[in-house]
Design a protein around this motif. Sequence first.
Motif, PDB file in Angstrom:
ATOM      1  N   LEU A  99       0.825  -1.206   0.000  1.00  0.00           N
ATOM      2  CA  LEU A  99       0.000   0.000   0.000  1.00  0.00           C
ATOM      3  C   LEU A  99       0.865   1.263   0.000  1.00  0.00           C
ATOM      4  O   LEU A  99       0.593   2.215  -0.726  1.00  0.00           O
ATOM      5  CB  LEU A  99      -0.936  -0.007   1.215  1.00  0.00           C
ATOM      6  CG  LEU A  99      -1.929   1.158   1.311  1.00  0.00           C
ATOM      7  CD1 LEU A  99      -2.878   1.139   0.114  1.00  0.00           C
ATOM      8  CD2 LEU A  99      -2.724   1.072   2.597  1.00  0.00           C
ATOM      9  N   GLN A 100       1.924   1.262   0.796  1.00  0.00           N
ATOM     10  CA  GLN A 100       2.822   2.421   0.846  1.00  0.00           C
ATOM     11  C   GLN A 100       3.493   2.663  -0.503  1.00  0.00           C
ATOM     12  O   GLN A 100       3.650   3.800  -0.931  1.00  0.00           O
ATOM     13  CB  GLN A 100       3.889   2.223   1.935  1.00  0.00           C
ATOM     14  CG  GLN A 100       3.333   2.363   3.345  1.00  0.00           C
ATOM     15  CD  GLN A 100       4.325   1.897   4.408  1.00  0.00           C
ATOM     16  OE1 GLN A 100       5.098   0.971   4.189  1.00  0.00           O
ATOM     17  NE2 GLN A 100       4.293   2.535   5.560  1.00  0.00           N
ATOM     18  N   LYS A 101       3.879   1.572  -1.170  1.00  0.00           N
ATOM     19  CA  LYS A 101       4.493   1.694  -2.495  1.00  0.00           C
ATOM     20  C   LYS A 101       3.516   2.332  -3.479  1.00  0.00           C
ATOM     21  O   LYS A 101       3.868   3.237  -4.229  1.00  0.00           O
ATOM     22  CB  LYS A 101       4.921   0.318  -3.024  1.00  0.00           C
ATOM     23  CG  LYS A 101       6.066  -0.314  -2.267  1.00  0.00           C
ATOM     24  CD  LYS A 101       6.329  -1.716  -2.798  1.00  0.00           C
ATOM     25  CE  LYS A 101       7.317  -2.465  -1.926  1.00  0.00           C
ATOM     26  NZ  LYS A 101       7.518  -3.843  -2.365  1.00  0.00           N
ATOM     27  N   HIS A 102       2.282   1.850  -3.451  1.00  0.00           N
ATOM     28  CA  HIS A 102       1.258   2.376  -4.359  1.00  0.00           C
ATOM     29  C   HIS A 102       0.998   3.852  -4.078  1.00  0.00           C
ATOM     30  O   HIS A 102       0.897   4.660  -4.996  1.00  0.00           O
ATOM     31  CB  HIS A 102      -0.040   1.568  -4.241  1.00  0.00           C
ATOM     32  CG  HIS A 102       0.020   0.273  -4.994  1.00  0.00           C
ATOM     33  ND1 HIS A 102      -0.859  -0.044  -5.984  1.00  0.00           N
ATOM     34  CD2 HIS A 102       0.870  -0.772  -4.905  1.00  0.00           C
ATOM     35  CE1 HIS A 102      -0.555  -1.242  -6.488  1.00  0.00           C
ATOM     36  NE2 HIS A 102       0.488  -1.700  -5.835  1.00  0.00           N
ATOM     37  N   ARG A 103       0.901   4.209  -2.788  1.00  0.00           N
ATOM     38  CA  ARG A 103       0.678   5.612  -2.418  1.00  0.00           C
ATOM     39  C   ARG A 103       1.819   6.486  -2.908  1.00  0.00           C
ATOM     40  O   ARG A 103       1.609   7.600  -3.370  1.00  0.00           O
ATOM     41  CB  ARG A 103       0.551   5.751  -0.897  1.00  0.00           C
ATOM     42  CG  ARG A 103      -0.808   5.334  -0.408  1.00  0.00           C
ATOM     43  CD  ARG A 103      -1.011   5.772   1.036  1.00  0.00           C
ATOM     44  NE  ARG A 103      -2.307   5.317   1.501  1.00  0.00           N
ATOM     45  CZ  ARG A 103      -2.517   4.775   2.695  1.00  0.00           C
ATOM     46  NH1 ARG A 103      -1.519   4.606   3.542  1.00  0.00           N
ATOM     47  NH2 ARG A 103      -3.725   4.391   3.051  1.00  0.00           N
ATOM     48  N   CYS A 104       3.016   5.966  -2.785  1.00  0.00           N
ATOM     49  CA  CYS A 104       4.222   6.674  -3.207  1.00  0.00           C
ATOM     50  C   CYS A 104       4.155   6.994  -4.707  1.00  0.00           C
ATOM     51  O   CYS A 104       4.441   8.110  -5.135  1.00  0.00           O
ATOM     52  CB  CYS A 104       5.428   5.796  -2.871  1.00  0.00           C
ATOM     53  SG  CYS A 104       6.999   6.626  -2.963  1.00  0.00           S
ATOM     54  N   VAL A 105       3.743   6.013  -5.501  1.00  0.00           N
ATOM     55  CA  VAL A 105       3.621   6.196  -6.948  1.00  0.00           C
ATOM     56  C   VAL A 105       2.482   7.165  -7.270  1.00  0.00           C
ATOM     57  O   VAL A 105       2.625   8.058  -8.101  1.00  0.00           O
ATOM     58  CB  VAL A 105       3.399   4.839  -7.668  1.00  0.00           C
ATOM     59  CG1 VAL A 105       3.054   5.044  -9.139  1.00  0.00           C
ATOM     60  CG2 VAL A 105       4.644   3.980  -7.526  1.00  0.00           C
ATOM     61  N   HIS A 106       1.359   7.016  -6.591  1.00  0.00           N
ATOM     62  CA  HIS A 106       0.215   7.905  -6.818  1.00  0.00           C
ATOM     63  C   HIS A 106       0.595   9.353  -6.501  1.00  0.00           C
ATOM     64  O   HIS A 106       0.229  10.269  -7.232  1.00  0.00           O
ATOM     65  CB  HIS A 106      -0.986   7.471  -5.974  1.00  0.00           C
ATOM     66  CG  HIS A 106      -1.663   6.255  -6.527  1.00  0.00           C
ATOM     67  ND1 HIS A 106      -2.972   5.948  -6.264  1.00  0.00           N
ATOM     68  CD2 HIS A 106      -1.215   5.271  -7.331  1.00  0.00           C
ATOM     69  CE1 HIS A 106      -3.298   4.818  -6.893  1.00  0.00           C
ATOM     70  NE2 HIS A 106      -2.238   4.397  -7.536  1.00  0.00           N
ATOM     71  N   GLU A 107       1.340   9.547  -5.408  1.00  0.00           N
ATOM     72  CA  GLU A 107       1.807  10.888  -5.052  1.00  0.00           C
ATOM     73  C   GLU A 107       2.718  11.451  -6.129  1.00  0.00           C
ATOM     74  O   GLU A 107       2.633  12.621  -6.474  1.00  0.00           O
ATOM     75  CB  GLU A 107       2.579  10.839  -3.727  1.00  0.00           C
ATOM     76  CG  GLU A 107       1.767  11.315  -2.546  1.00  0.00           C
ATOM     77  CD  GLU A 107       2.511  11.093  -1.236  1.00  0.00           C
ATOM     78  OE1 GLU A 107       3.660  11.547  -1.103  1.00  0.00           O
ATOM     79  OE2 GLU A 107       1.929  10.439  -0.353  1.00  0.00           O
ATOM     80  N   ALA A 108       3.610  10.615  -6.635  1.00  0.00           N
ATOM     81  CA  ALA A 108       4.550  11.050  -7.671  1.00  0.00           C
ATOM     82  C   ALA A 108       3.805  11.481  -8.937  1.00  0.00           C
ATOM     83  O   ALA A 108       4.159  12.468  -9.574  1.00  0.00           O
ATOM     84  CB  ALA A 108       5.529   9.925  -7.992  1.00  0.00           C
ATOM     85  N   LEU A 109       2.768  10.753  -9.283  1.00  0.00           N
ATOM     86  CA  LEU A 109       1.998  11.069 -10.492  1.00  0.00           C
ATOM     87  C   LEU A 109       1.145  12.318 -10.294  1.00  0.00           C
ATOM     88  O   LEU A 109       0.961  13.101 -11.211  1.00  0.00           O
ATOM     89  CB  LEU A 109       1.111   9.884 -10.893  1.00  0.00           C
ATOM     90  CG  LEU A 109       1.858   8.666 -11.413  1.00  0.00           C
ATOM     91  CD1 LEU A 109       0.907   7.499 -11.582  1.00  0.00           C
ATOM     92  CD2 LEU A 109       2.578   8.958 -12.711  1.00  0.00           C
TER      93      LEU A 109
END
Length: 87
Positions: A59-69
């Motif tokens: 979940l943290q990885k996904h959030r990290c990518v979503h934030e980057a986008l």
Amino acid sequence: KKMSKAQAMETALEQVFQESEIEIVNDSEAHKGHAGYTDGETHFKVSIKSSKFSGMTRLQKHRCVHEALGPKLLSEIHALELQLTDD
């Protein structure tokens, strides 16, 4: 010329995940005629191999990518399949 969504995604991800392997595949054509298909840039598969993900939950990885986008780019994408690894 306007940047494609794939290019915009790559630029955004490269700023956050420097020194990482990033692969973006536009999978939209496989979804032609399905809900959410509009301009040929709606479905993406993103693979990132980054030491930044070390110790993070899925979940943290996904959030990290979503934030980057960012919210604007995310709102323009119908489906985003993420494959995130740290090694």
